[in-house]
Write a protein that holds these residues in place. Sequence first.
Motif, short mmCIF file in Angstrom:
data_model
loop_
_atom_site.label_atom_id
_atom_site.label_comp_id
_atom_site.label_asym_id
_atom_site.label_seq_id
_atom_site.Cartn_x
_atom_site.Cartn_y
_atom_site.Cartn_z
N GLY A 190 -2.62 -6.84 7.26
CA GLY A 190 -2.92 -8.06 6.54
C GLY A 190 -2.75 -7.80 5.05
O GLY A 190 -1.73 -7.28 4.61
N ASN A 191 -3.77 -8.10 4.26
CA ASN A 191 -3.73 -7.83 2.83
C ASN A 191 -4.43 -6.53 2.45
O ASN A 191 -4.56 -6.21 1.27
CB ASN A 191 -4.38 -9.00 2.06
N VAL A 192 -4.88 -5.81 3.45
CA VAL A 192 -5.64 -4.59 3.21
C VAL A 192 -4.74 -3.37 3.25
O VAL A 192 -3.94 -3.21 4.18
CB VAL A 192 -6.76 -4.43 4.27
N ARG A 193 -4.84 -2.53 2.24
CA ARG A 193 -4.10 -1.27 2.25
C ARG A 193 -4.76 -0.34 3.26
O ARG A 193 -5.86 0.17 3.05
CB ARG A 193 -4.11 -0.62 0.86
N TYR A 194 -4.04 -0.10 4.34
CA TYR A 194 -4.61 0.66 5.45
C TYR A 194 -4.29 2.15 5.37
O TYR A 194 -5.04 2.99 5.82
CB TYR A 194 -4.10 0.07 6.77
N TRP A 195 -3.13 2.45 4.78
CA TRP A 195 -2.67 3.85 4.73
C TRP A 195 -1.66 4.01 3.61
O TRP A 195 -0.97 3.05 3.25
CB TRP A 195 -2.05 4.21 6.08
N ARG A 196 -1.58 5.19 3.03
CA ARG A 196 -0.55 5.46 2.02
C ARG A 196 -0.06 6.89 2.15
O ARG A 196 -0.77 7.78 2.62
CB ARG A 196 -1.09 5.22 0.62
N SER A 197 1.17 7.10 1.70
CA SER A 197 1.76 8.44 1.73
C SER A 197 1.42 9.14 0.42
O SER A 197 0.76 8.58 -0.46
CB SER A 197 3.28 8.34 1.86
N GLY A 198 1.93 10.36 0.28
CA GLY A 198 1.91 11.01 -1.02
C GLY A 198 2.98 10.40 -1.91
O GLY A 198 3.71 9.50 -1.50
N ASN A 199 3.08 10.89 -3.13
CA ASN A 199 4.04 10.35 -4.09
C ASN A 199 5.46 10.85 -3.85
O ASN A 199 5.66 11.91 -3.26
CB ASN A 199 3.62 10.69 -5.52
N TRP A 200 6.43 10.08 -4.33
CA TRP A 200 7.84 10.46 -4.28
C TRP A 200 8.15 11.29 -5.52
O TRP A 200 7.89 10.86 -6.65
CB TRP A 200 8.71 9.21 -4.25
N ASN A 201 8.73 12.49 -5.35
CA ASN A 201 9.01 13.36 -6.48
C ASN A 201 10.47 13.38 -6.88
O ASN A 201 10.91 14.22 -7.66
CB ASN A 201 8.53 14.79 -6.19
N GLY A 202 11.24 12.43 -6.33
CA GLY A 202 12.67 12.38 -6.63
C GLY A 202 13.52 13.05 -5.57
O GLY A 202 14.73 12.87 -5.53
N ILE A 203 12.87 13.83 -4.71
CA ILE A 203 13.58 14.54 -3.64
C ILE A 203 12.98 14.21 -2.27
O ILE A 203 13.70 13.95 -1.32
CB ILE A 203 13.53 16.07 -3.87
N ARG A 204 11.66 14.19 -2.19
CA ARG A 204 10.99 13.91 -0.92
C ARG A 204 9.60 13.36 -1.18
O ARG A 204 9.10 13.37 -2.30
CB ARG A 204 10.90 15.19 -0.07
N TRP A 205 8.98 12.87 -0.09
CA TRP A 205 7.61 12.37 -0.18
C TRP A 205 6.65 13.55 -0.02
O TRP A 205 6.80 14.37 0.88
CB TRP A 205 7.32 11.34 0.92
N TRP A 206 5.64 13.61 -0.89
CA TRP A 206 4.62 14.64 -0.77
C TRP A 206 3.54 14.15 0.17
O TRP A 206 2.50 13.63 -0.24
CB TRP A 206 4.02 14.96 -2.13
N TRP A 207 3.81 14.28 1.49
CA TRP A 207 2.90 13.73 2.48
C TRP A 207 1.51 14.36 2.41
O TRP A 207 0.51 13.72 2.70
CB TRP A 207 3.46 13.93 3.88
N GLY A 208 1.43 15.62 2.00
CA GLY A 208 0.13 16.27 1.96
C GLY A 208 -0.52 16.26 0.59
O GLY A 208 -1.62 16.76 0.42
N ALA A 209 0.14 15.68 -0.40
CA ALA A 209 -0.37 15.73 -1.76
C ALA A 209 -1.59 14.82 -1.96
O ALA A 209 -2.50 15.14 -2.71
CB ALA A 209 0.73 15.33 -2.74
N ILE A 210 -1.60 13.66 -1.29
CA ILE A 210 -2.71 12.72 -1.40
C ILE A 210 -3.27 12.48 -0.01
O ILE A 210 -2.51 12.16 0.91
CB ILE A 210 -2.25 11.38 -2.01
N PRO A 211 -4.57 12.62 0.18
CA PRO A 211 -5.14 12.42 1.52
C PRO A 211 -4.84 11.03 2.06
O PRO A 211 -4.75 10.06 1.31
CB PRO A 211 -6.64 12.60 1.27
N VAL A 212 -4.72 10.93 3.38
CA VAL A 212 -4.56 9.65 4.00
C VAL A 212 -5.82 8.83 3.86
O VAL A 212 -6.93 9.33 4.09
CB VAL A 212 -4.21 9.80 5.51
N VAL A 213 -5.71 7.58 3.43
CA VAL A 213 -6.86 6.74 3.18
C VAL A 213 -6.86 5.58 4.15
O VAL A 213 -5.83 4.92 4.35
CB VAL A 213 -6.85 6.20 1.73
#
Length: 218
Positions: A190-213
């Motif tokens: 819906g309008n609720v942020r349920y999950w997010r990835s880590g940040n994009w560093n220009g090469i790949r997503w840092w999946w483990g950089a930010i905890p899953v929320v």
Amino acid sequence: MFMKCTKGLTITALVQFVLLIRCCNSIDSITTDQAIRDGEVLVSNGEVFELGFFRPGKSTNHYVGIWYKKDVEKTVVWVANRDNPINDTSGVLSIGAHGNLILYARNQTNIPVWSTKSNVSISSSSTPDPKYKAQLLITGNLVLVEQDSQKRTGFSWFLTSWKSKDDPGTGNYTYAIDPNGAPQIIFYNGNVRYWRSGNWNGIRWWWGAIPVVRDTNC
């Protein structure tokens, strides 16, 4: 016997010739003096994607969509009028007088079923400007371009779930990239942020950089 055989060969050759013409005449774009009607299609370069009218699953409703041309299941990757289906074969997709793609159905010529909202600006006259075209790219994207400049407008990409396999209407879940600051992938319920990835560093997503929320404070 010889004449019957020759006649059969002639008919076969004629059918093959007609099919060859159809294959060679497939197009990937329309201009302001053209339209796509139910039963007609655009085919991308390389025949990877196809755009036209379709009916999902067991539904009798008609939608404009893009699907994989050579896929047996004709997997749909985009739907235009997903929340405004047409209940017959009267749909017509064309470029309107103000440079936008417009979908009409029978008895609805004054109120479109669906339309784009690009910032293309053309002549104030009610006559469409032939310099604009809608093109189905080899990537599967449908773009509205100005032929002289090849300017593209209206980039906004995200994934939204269907209500069901028979109804492509807007579902509850959305998968999008948030470009603000360090880009990250956001999954919405819906309008609720349920999950997010880590940040994009220009090469790949840092999946483990930010905890899953999994709450509204992500």
